[in-house]
Design a protein around this motif. Structure first.
Motif, PDB file in Angstrom:
ATOM      1  N   CYS A  15      13.920 -52.596 -36.165  1.00 44.58           N
ATOM      2  CA  CYS A  15      14.741 -52.598 -35.192  1.00 44.58           C
ATOM      3  C   CYS A  15      14.828 -53.152 -34.077  1.00 44.58           C
ATOM      4  O   CYS A  15      14.434 -52.084 -33.668  1.00 44.58           O
ATOM      5  CB  CYS A  15      15.834 -50.851 -35.856  1.00 44.58           C
ATOM      6  N   PHE A  17      17.304 -51.979 -31.769  1.00 46.81           N
ATOM      7  CA  PHE A  17      17.566 -51.070 -31.037  1.00 46.81           C
ATOM      8  C   PHE A  17      17.778 -49.836 -30.723  1.00 46.81           C
ATOM      9  O   PHE A  17      17.152 -49.072 -29.840  1.00 46.81           O
ATOM     10  CB  PHE A  17      19.416 -50.974 -31.441  1.00 46.81           C
ATOM     11  N   CYS A  18      17.718 -48.401 -31.531  1.00 44.17           N
ATOM     12  CA  CYS A  18      17.565 -46.970 -31.712  1.00 44.17           C
ATOM     13  C   CYS A  18      16.901 -46.835 -32.089  1.00 44.17           C
ATOM     14  O   CYS A  18      15.866 -47.005 -32.362  1.00 44.17           O
ATOM     15  CB  CYS A  18      19.266 -46.736 -31.586  1.00 44.17           C
ATOM     16  N   VAL A  20      15.681 -44.484 -34.170  1.00 43.16           N
ATOM     17  CA  VAL A  20      15.304 -44.584 -35.435  1.00 43.16           C
ATOM     18  C   VAL A  20      14.666 -45.282 -35.852  1.00 43.16           C
ATOM     19  O   VAL A  20      13.457 -44.267 -37.239  1.00 43.16           O
ATOM     20  CB  VAL A  20      17.094 -44.266 -36.564  1.00 43.16           C
ATOM     21  N   GLY A  21      14.390 -46.347 -35.615  1.00 45.14           N
ATOM     22  CA  GLY A  21      12.771 -47.245 -36.452  1.00 45.14           C
ATOM     23  C   GLY A  21      13.024 -47.734 -37.437  1.00 45.14           C
ATOM     24  O   GLY A  21      12.316 -47.904 -38.018  1.00 45.14           O
ATOM     25  N   CYS A  22      14.571 -48.376 -37.414  1.00 48.91           N
ATOM     26  CA  CYS A  22      14.743 -48.608 -39.375  1.00 48.91           C
ATOM     27  C   CYS A  22      14.070 -50.285 -39.286  1.00 48.91           C
ATOM     28  O   CYS A  22      13.808 -50.431 -38.933  1.00 48.91           O
ATOM     29  CB  CYS A  22      16.448 -48.980 -39.835  1.00 48.91           C
ATOM     30  N   LEU A  49      21.481 -48.723 -43.396  1.00 49.76           N
ATOM     31  CA  LEU A  49      21.291 -49.248 -41.926  1.00 49.76           C
ATOM     32  C   LEU A  49      22.735 -49.132 -41.099  1.00 49.76           C
ATOM     33  O   LEU A  49      23.522 -48.598 -41.837  1.00 49.76           O
ATOM     34  CB  LEU A  49      21.176 -51.250 -41.661  1.00 49.76           C
ATOM     35  N   CYS A  50      23.027 -49.495 -39.628  1.00 44.56           N
ATOM     36  CA  CYS A  50      24.477 -49.258 -39.163  1.00 44.56           C
ATOM     37  C   CYS A  50      24.620 -50.694 -38.446  1.00 44.56           C
ATOM     38  O   CYS A  50      23.790 -51.643 -39.293  1.00 44.56           O
ATOM     39  CB  CYS A  50      24.323 -48.228 -38.183  1.00 44.56           C
ATOM     40  N   LYS A  52      24.818 -52.320 -35.961  1.00 44.56           N
ATOM     41  CA  LYS A  52      23.708 -52.415 -34.723  1.00 44.56           C
ATOM     42  C   LYS A  52      22.664 -53.543 -35.268  1.00 44.56           C
ATOM     43  O   LYS A  52      22.469 -54.194 -35.789  1.00 44.56           O
ATOM     44  CB  LYS A  52      23.777 -51.559 -34.045  1.00 44.56           C
ATOM     45  N   GLY A  53      22.210 -52.441 -36.471  1.00 40.23           N
ATOM     46  CA  GLY A  53      20.369 -53.250 -37.557  1.00 40.23           C
ATOM     47  C   GLY A  53      21.560 -54.520 -38.313  1.00 40.23           C
ATOM     48  O   GLY A  53      20.973 -55.618 -38.132  1.00 40.23           O
ATOM     49  N   PRO A 198      22.429 -43.839 -35.910  1.00 44.39           N
ATOM     50  CA  PRO A 198      23.375 -43.448 -36.821  1.00 44.39           C
ATOM     51  C   PRO A 198      22.954 -43.275 -38.209  1.00 44.39           C
ATOM     52  O   PRO A 198      23.436 -42.855 -38.935  1.00 44.39           O
ATOM     53  CB  PRO A 198      24.159 -44.581 -36.849  1.00 44.39           C
ATOM     54  N   VAL A 199      22.143 -43.708 -38.693  1.00 45.95           N
ATOM     55  CA  VAL A 199      21.399 -43.367 -40.099  1.00 45.95           C
ATOM     56  C   VAL A 199      21.089 -42.135 -39.662  1.00 45.95           C
ATOM     57  O   VAL A 199      21.267 -41.637 -41.050  1.00 45.95           O
ATOM     58  CB  VAL A 199      20.705 -44.596 -40.470  1.00 45.95           C
TER      59      VAL A 199
HETATM   60 FE1  SF4 Z   1      18.748 -49.789 -35.860  1.00 45.76          FE
HETATM   61 FE2  SF4 Z   1      20.939 -48.305 -36.486  1.00 45.76          FE
HETATM   62 FE3  SF4 Z   1      18.539 -48.012 -37.068  1.00 45.76          FE
HETATM   63 FE4  SF4 Z   1      18.707 -47.416 -35.269  1.00 45.76          FE
HETATM   64  S1  SF4 Z   1      19.952 -46.737 -36.581  1.00 45.76           S
HETATM   65  S2  SF4 Z   1      17.382 -48.254 -35.475  1.00 45.76           S
HETATM   66  S3  SF4 Z   1      20.105 -49.093 -34.948  1.00 45.76           S
HETATM   67  S4  SF4 Z   1      19.690 -50.065 -37.314  1.00 45.76           S
END
Ligand code: SF4
Length: 726
Positions: A15, A17-18, A20-22, A49-50, A52-53, A198-199
């Protein structure tokens, strides 16, 4: 924009975005990403996944994408920038040869005329490790300056500084997995974890609900996670040291501290103990507004349920006391014996997808890749040999071949301040939007507007592009290979799924091309074993990182492709990685307690500016450009809002949704009011995701933490007024 039918291919990636690194799968049809799907093998997130992802990928194919290099007409016409007419300031699309030759010639000219420190570089937390390695190599080897930074200076630089002072390593100590699975208590402080990470926030919530883990939240604002808290310590913005010292005062008063751990593994305890003596719950209540009984209850929960994981975000760091706040958290975790154990730790949640990686790779004014100080003669000698050029730099001092100084360069905020009004004449920015994400934007915009030569490598014409002389189109995460490093030091692959639009190129390829042209324009050739720029692919760049930075010596794309799950340090190719730091001993030897004292925020409310403004993110957006170009996310959150408490709203004549203006000594914001008890009376909250008049950074302050040089985004004084329309 969820795609239908069978995809042409499925590409697993990380991912953008954030922190967390999903991981997830990109479904691709006709060279377009049509869907994001969970991948059950994802190391961090499994199937989660949140929003955004899952729904944030529209930006990849957005029509705003830059597809060809652009230069200002005055550059092609040989007209002075300052005397250029409006027509001469227009963009002209051009080819890569023209654009890169122009940039190379200008960088060489500035370097020769004014010295290497007249050039600055900003790397990107959104770009790959390999690209950040190259941007700092370009700065240090090709130009000869340590003026290279990334946006960590605006967020977690105090964490890096504070944890390095206390433990010898500035990174998150534990893994999200062991925090969620093994902690017996959580302290979440200055971190809106369900919206910003978020995750991971979901995992903490589940731990509270399923395992009954007691949660203490310390935050001036009520966020979603506070619903799950046993105690919410709603302290005033800028009073974290007092609050944490108060918690530790209670721990010591009851003898709940881990005497053996402190004796065996730590130093500086007595001086620290004397400092927290004065922070009685009653005295702390006066400073923070937190009732003494709540503080006592929180201290007991945190002390009696061990290991306790301390989790924090930029609510802790974006203060003039940012480093002190982090030192206080380090004190707390040593006091309770929570460092170096599963389920404990100092868990600073890094914000962007690879802000950890941008720091790891040396996009920092004082550190080579792998946190090797530029002031270290051994590190200078090593990089001097590795990156050696012929002929050597025509500059006295420093090391013989590169002419690298042993003095650190300038920080991000200092680079911007020196561009335009100061002596920094050329600035190269890769994927950062300084004109929206810096504090005190009127000042920032003034610096960018006055600067001599600004190159911006980007995927969109951002707010910063308005000030650029050259725009170089880069590739988005779905269009290139490389690695991101998440908040828990986990290095993960990204993979190309679709081609970049038009003539856009992966940023690593642009940087390597520019470096080759700049060296040629300067008449210098690479001779050191890692001096060249003829990279075949990002895997080869990572091999070079492994060769020069011992922390990453065992990391390679081949291992990651094989499925090895690697959290640094990874000192050798057969090392399994290090999920928990400081096991059995701290990186610096003994953990060091620091006596830290409360100091007020730099700007306190007064009669003219009676409110405290604090800032942050919202769930649907990350940063300032990508998520705003994702349909589902903008539908859910289309515009900025300023949160105002019901009491204040009633007094000011504001209603939910009415227009509100925030004014500070530096500028103004006009936004919609959200009347909510998420904020306390006397406090307002805004976000920075949106451009122009609605951006809260028009009013934030640029005053810095003295050690880390991080601005105090989280507390400044503002006036709040209804906007009346005639
Ligand atoms: Fe992406 Fe959301 Fe996971 Fe953050 S928590 S890495 S924004 S999917």
């Amino acid at each position: 924009s969820v795609g239908r039918g069978r995809p042409d291919r499925v590409v697993t990636t990380t991912c953008p975005f954030c922190g967390v690194g999903c991981n997830f799968d990109l479904h691709v049809k006709d060279d377009r990403v049509v869907r994001v799907a969970s991948n059950p093998a994802a190391p961090v997130n499994g199937m989660s996944l949140c929003v955004k992802g899952r729904y944030g990928f529209d930006f990849v194919h957005h029509p705003d994408r830059l597809t060809r290099p652009r230069v200002r007409r005055y550059l092609l016409a040989g007209v002075e920038k300052r005397s250029a007419t409006l027509a001469e300031r227009e963009w002209v699309e051009t080819d890569w040869d023209t654009a890169l030759n122009l940039v190379a010639a200008k960088l060489v000219a500035v370097r020769r005329a004014a010295g290497p420190d007249a050039v600055g570089f900003i790397g990107s937390a959104l770009c790959t490790n390999e690209e950040n390695y190259l941007v700092q190599k370009l700065a240090r080897q090709v130009i000869g300056t340590h003026n290279v930074e990334n946006c960590a200076r605006l967020c977690h630089a105090p964490t890096v500084a504070g944890l390095s002072m206390a433990f010898g390593s500035g990174a998150m100590s534990n893994s999200m997995d062991d925090v969620a699975e093994q902690a017996q208590a959580f302290l979440v402080i200055g971190e809106n974890v369900t919206e910003c990470h978020p995750v991971f926030g979901t995992r903490l919530r589940q731990a509270v609900l399923r395992r009954g883990v007691p949660l203490v939240v310390a935050d001036p604002r009520t966020t979603d996670i506070t619903e799950f808290a046993a105690v919410h310590l709603r302290h005033r913005p800028g009073t974290d040291v007092a609050l944490l010292n108060g918690l530790m005062h209670v721990v010591l008063e009851h003898g709940w501290h881990d005497r053996r751990y402190i004796e065996e593994r730590c130093e500086g305890f007595e001086e620290f103990r004397a400092a927290v003596e004065r922070y009685t719950p009653e005295a702390v209540g006066v400073l923070t507004g937190v009732p003494a009984a709540d503080l006592r209850r929180a201290a007991e929960l945190l002390a009696r349920n061990r290991p306790m994981a301390a989790v924090w975000g930029v609510g802790v760091t974006q203060h003039t006391t940012g480093v002190l706040n982090v030192l206080a958290l380090a004190n707390l975790q040593m006091l309770l014996g929570n460092m170096g154990v599963p389920g404990g730790g100092a868990n600073a949640l890094r914000g962007q997808n690879s802000v950890q990686g941008a720091c790891d790779m040396g996009a920092l004014f004082n550190l080579f890749p792998g946190y090797q100080p530029v002031t270290s003669p051994a590190a200078l000698a090593k990089f001097d040999a590795a990156w050696a050029l012929d002929p050597p730099a025509p500059r006295a001092g420093g090391t013989p071949s590169l002419g690298l100084s042993d003095r650190p360069g300038r920080t991000l905020t200092e680079i911007v301040d020196a561009f335009g009004p100061g002596d920094l004449r050329a600035l190269f920015v890769m994927g950062e939007n300084l004109a929206l994400t810096n504090p005190d934007l009127n000042h920032t915009r003034g610096c960018l507007a006055a600067g001599e030569f600004l190159v911006l490598q980007e995927i969109f014409p951002t707010a910063t592009a308005e000030f650029a002389d050259v725009l170089l189109p880069g590739a988005a995460f779905a269009e290139k290979a490389g690695t991101f490093t998440n908040t828990e030091r986990r290095v993960q692959l990204i993979r190309p799924a679709v081609p970049p639009p038009g003539e856009a190129r992966p940023d690593w390829a642009v940087l390597a091309d520019l470096a080759r042209r700049t060296l040629a324009a300067d008449g210098r050739a690479p001779v050191g074993p890692h001096a060249g720029w003829a990279y075949r692919d990002p895997a080869q760049i990572m091999d070079e990182v492994a060769a020069v930075a011992p922390l990453f010596a065992g990391i390679s794309h081949a291992r990651l492709e094989r499925g090895d799950r690697l959290q640094w340090p990874v000192p050798s190719p057969d090392h399994p990685g290090t999920p928990i730091l400081h096991v059995g001993g701290f990186a610096r030897g003994k953990g060091k307690f620091h006596a830290v004292e409360h100091a007020p925020a730099a700007e306190l409310p007064d009669a003219e500016f009676p409110f405290v403004l604090t800032t942050g993110r919202v769930l649907q957006h990350y940063g300032s450009e990508m998520t705003r170009r994702a349909e589902a996310l903008t539908a859910a959150c289309p515009e900025p809002v300023v949160e105002v408490s019901p009491d204040d709203a009633a007094r000011l004549g504001l209603t939910d949704g009415s227009a509100v203006r925030l004014r500070s000594r530096r500028g103004a914001v006009v936004s919609r009011a959200a009347v909510t008890d998420r904020v306390a009376p006397g406090c307002v909250f805004g976000n920075f995701h949106f451009p122009a008049a609605g951006n809260v950074n028009n009013v934030t302050t640029g005053v810095l933490d003295p050690t880390s040089k991080t601005p105090e985004f989280k507390a400044c004084a503002v006036a709040v007024e209804p906007v009346t329309t005639n």
